[in-house]
Design a protein around this motif. Structure first.
Motif, PDB file in Angstrom:
ATOM      1  N   UNK A 286     -12.212   9.129  49.612  1.00 25.94           N
ATOM      2  CA  UNK A 286     -12.706   8.736  48.288  1.00 25.94           C
ATOM      3  C   UNK A 286     -11.671   9.049  47.209  1.00 25.94           C
ATOM      4  N   UNK A 287     -11.091  10.241  47.290  1.00 23.03           N
ATOM      5  CA  UNK A 287     -10.080  10.614  46.285  1.00 23.03           C
ATOM      6  C   UNK A 287      -8.868   9.696  46.408  1.00 23.03           C
ATOM      7  N   UNK A 288      -8.444   9.451  47.649  1.00 17.52           N
ATOM      8  CA  UNK A 288      -7.284   8.578  47.855  1.00 17.52           C
ATOM      9  C   UNK A 288      -7.551   7.173  47.322  1.00 17.52           C
ATOM     10  N   UNK A 289      -8.809   6.737  47.399  1.00 16.05           N
ATOM     11  CA  UNK A 289      -9.146   5.377  46.945  1.00 16.05           C
ATOM     12  C   UNK A 289      -9.373   5.318  45.433  1.00 16.05           C
ATOM     13  N   UNK A 290      -9.288   6.463  44.771  1.00 15.19           N
ATOM     14  CA  UNK A 290      -9.360   6.447  43.305  1.00 15.19           C
ATOM     15  C   UNK A 290     -10.685   6.862  42.691  1.00 15.19           C
ATOM     16  N   UNK A 291     -11.537   7.537  43.474  1.00 19.51           N
ATOM     17  CA  UNK A 291     -12.844   7.958  42.927  1.00 19.51           C
ATOM     18  C   UNK A 291     -12.650   8.859  41.706  1.00 19.51           C
ATOM     19  N   UNK A 292     -13.593   8.753  40.774  1.00 23.14           N
ATOM     20  CA  UNK A 292     -13.529   9.547  39.536  1.00 23.14           C
ATOM     21  C   UNK A 292     -14.287  10.867  39.676  1.00 23.14           C
ATOM     22  N   UNK A 293     -14.792  11.124  40.863  1.00 23.19           N
ATOM     23  CA  UNK A 293     -15.508  12.374  41.073  1.00 23.19           C
ATOM     24  C   UNK A 293     -16.142  12.409  42.438  1.00 23.19           C
ATOM     25  N   UNK A 294     -16.654  13.584  42.796  1.00 19.08           N
ATOM     26  CA  UNK A 294     -17.350  13.758  44.071  1.00 19.08           C
ATOM     27  C   UNK A 294     -18.600  14.577  43.815  1.00 19.08           C
ATOM     28  N   UNK A 295     -19.644  14.306  44.597  1.00 19.35           N
ATOM     29  CA  UNK A 295     -20.837  15.154  44.562  1.00 19.35           C
ATOM     30  C   UNK A 295     -21.099  15.555  46.009  1.00 19.35           C
ATOM     31  N   UNK A 296     -20.961  16.846  46.283  1.00 22.01           N
ATOM     32  CA  UNK A 296     -20.964  17.335  47.665  1.00 22.01           C
ATOM     33  C   UNK A 296     -22.041  18.412  47.856  1.00 22.01           C
ATOM     34  N   UNK A 297     -22.803  18.280  48.942  1.00 21.35           N
ATOM     35  CA  UNK A 297     -23.831  19.288  49.218  1.00 21.35           C
ATOM     36  C   UNK A 297     -23.222  20.506  49.923  1.00 21.35           C
ATOM     37  N   UNK A 298     -23.531  21.673  49.371  1.00 21.28           N
ATOM     38  CA  UNK A 298     -23.039  22.943  49.911  1.00 21.28           C
ATOM     39  C   UNK A 298     -24.228  23.897  49.961  1.00 21.28           C
ATOM     40  N   UNK A 299     -24.380  24.603  51.080  1.00 22.79           N
ATOM     41  CA  UNK A 299     -25.488  25.559  51.215  1.00 22.79           C
ATOM     42  C   UNK A 299     -24.941  26.842  51.830  1.00 22.79           C
ATOM     43  N   UNK A 300     -25.421  28.003  51.346  1.00 25.59           N
ATOM     44  CA  UNK A 300     -24.864  29.261  51.872  1.00 25.59           C
ATOM     45  C   UNK A 300     -25.323  29.508  53.307  1.00 25.59           C
ATOM     46  N   UNK A 301     -26.420  28.838  53.708  1.00 21.44           N
ATOM     47  CA  UNK A 301     -26.926  29.004  55.073  1.00 21.44           C
ATOM     48  C   UNK A 301     -27.553  27.679  55.523  1.00 21.44           C
ATOM     49  N   UNK A 302     -26.721  26.705  55.847  1.00 21.70           N
ATOM     50  CA  UNK A 302     -27.238  25.364  56.144  1.00 21.70           C
ATOM     51  C   UNK A 302     -28.308  25.326  57.233  1.00 21.70           C
ATOM     52  N   UNK A 303     -28.218  26.275  58.186  1.00 14.81           N
ATOM     53  CA  UNK A 303     -29.188  26.290  59.301  1.00 14.81           C
ATOM     54  C   UNK A 303     -30.610  26.499  58.805  1.00 14.81           C
ATOM     55  N   UNK A 304     -30.741  27.220  57.690  1.00 15.73           N
ATOM     56  CA  UNK A 304     -32.087  27.516  57.200  1.00 15.73           C
ATOM     57  C   UNK A 304     -32.451  26.691  55.960  1.00 15.73           C
ATOM     58  N   UNK A 305     -31.590  25.725  55.620  1.00 13.80           N
ATOM     59  CA  UNK A 305     -31.849  24.903  54.417  1.00 13.80           C
ATOM     60  C   UNK A 305     -33.164  24.136  54.569  1.00 13.80           C
ATOM     61  N   UNK A 306     -33.878  23.968  53.461  1.00 16.43           N
ATOM     62  CA  UNK A 306     -35.151  23.233  53.512  1.00 16.43           C
ATOM     63  C   UNK A 306     -34.930  21.725  53.522  1.00 16.43           C
ATOM     64  N   UNK A 307     -33.714  21.313  53.199  1.00 17.28           N
ATOM     65  CA  UNK A 307     -33.436  19.876  53.145  1.00 17.28           C
ATOM     66  C   UNK A 307     -31.943  19.628  53.365  1.00 17.28           C
ATOM     67  N   UNK A 308     -31.620  18.674  54.212  1.00 13.38           N
ATOM     68  CA  UNK A 308     -30.239  18.215  54.401  1.00 13.38           C
ATOM     69  C   UNK A 308     -29.221  19.288  54.811  1.00 13.38           C
TER      70      UNK A 308
END
Ligand code: PEP
Ligand code: MN
Length: 336
Positions: A286-308
């Motif tokens: 996305x950055x290489x293609x010229x995107x003006x930003x990114x929105x990325x999901x980050x979780x401190x404990x993905x295994x126990x996340x309630x969603x995604x």
């Protein structure tokens, strides 16, 4: 609009089409070629081109002027830069938004915000009202979630974005968030879009699951025609026949949008792929293609996340990725 008549269409049929478009408020300019007569319909009125296609003797109708006006580069040539408390999207600036899919608790947001702000992230994400496919899945903490988001963001000097699902929620969102997110499932909720046109806060407009780029731009036009010019578009993957990823990331939407619109476009590699290990390569693409930003999901404990959880990066993974993305941005003379 150009109306191409069938080969050797009779004078009566041509006259009928001319009268029809004149009644709709257009001027008619006729050009007689060797085989086809072409009628140029000039005017500001909007008409359904199918009405003309159905007239006797018409071969095809070609629309020339674009249906979107305010979001187009014809209206504004230079890139729009959305600057939210120093976090910039567009015009050489790449904005980074990161955080969990959903606000689950104060502790969760606090840990995540601390880790993200250490990496230099200044915009936190987190849903408080979740558009879940199943009514039995976690629906979000509601206003309590927005309060947590705000409190934690203030502690770390960050701004926040969260998804607004309906018109009635807008006043509540204005109290807590800096960018109002419109989710993919609401991209064509026209009442919501009209109401968001009346506010004066930035809107992050996500592309619908099966929306064309033109439909995305038309939705942005709804917001802009209400007077709100601060719109960030978001490519988050579209539904195709492919099943290996949650959606199919349409990277080409970036240059396509940037050619016809002055609005910034960000990419959501998390919802686009649905798989943690695909997030880094797609972010780089996305950055290489010229995107003006990114929105990325980050979780401190993905295994126990309630969603995604499966598409959420561990904070350490995000840290490494952000470093690489900054280096990549420098090569194309952009900066985070
Ligand atoms: C989200 O960003 O939380 C979300 C639900 O994404 P989308 O609307 O793109 O599915
Ligand atoms: Mn999510």
């Amino acid at each position: 609009m150009l109306i191409v008549m069938q080969e050797n269409a009779s004078e009566d049929k041509i006259k009928n089409v001319v009268n029809f478009i004149k009644e709709k408020g257009f001027d008619a300019h006729i050009s007689k070629g060797a085989e086809h007569t072409v009628i140029g319909a000039v005017g500001k009125n909007i008409t359904d081109k199918r009405d003309i296609e159905l007239l006797d003797g018409v071969k095809e109708v070609i629309r020339i002027s674009s249906p979107y006006k305010l979001v187009s580069r014809t209206f504004k040539e230079e890139d729009t830069i959305i600057d939210v408390n120093g976090v910039k999207f567009g015009g050489g600036h790449i904005g980074m938004i990161a955080g969990p899919c959903t606000v689950e608790s104060y502790e969760q947001m606090e840990i995540t915000a601390q880790k993200l702000s250490e990496c230099g992230v200044r915009c936190l994400r987190g849903g408080a009202f979740k558009p879940r496919t199943s009514p039995y899945s976690f629906q979000g903490l509601g206003e309590e979630g927005l309060k947590i988001l705000r409190e934690v963001a203030d502690k770390y000097n960050m701004i926040v974005t969260s998804e607004v699902m309906e018109v009635a929620q807008i006043p509540m969102f204005l109290k807590y968030v800096d960018i109002l997110q419109v989710g993919a499932r609401n991209m064509q909720n026209f009442n919501l879009l009209k109401s968001l046109g009346e506010i004066r806060k930035p809107v992050l407009l996500k592309r619908g699951l099966s929306a064309t780029i033109e439909e995305l731009l038309m939705s942005a036009e709804y917001i802009m025609s209400g007077g709100n010019r601060e719109i960030i578009l978001c490519e988050r993957g579209i539904r195709t026949f492919e099943r290996m990823t949650r959606n199919t990331l349409d990277i080409s939407a970036i240059p396509v949008v940037q050619k016809i619109s002055h609005l910034p476009i960000v990419v959501d590699p998390s919802h686009a792929t649905g798989l943690r290990d695909k997030v880094a390569p797609m972010s780089k693409a996305a950055v290489a293609a010229g995107a003006d930003g990114l929105i990325i999901e980050v979780h401190h404990s993905p295994e126990t996340a309630l969603c995604d959880g499966a598409q959420s990066l561990y904070p350490e993974q995000f840290k490494d990725l952000f470093q690489e993305l900054k280096a990549l941005a420098a090569i194309i003379k952009k900066e985070f």
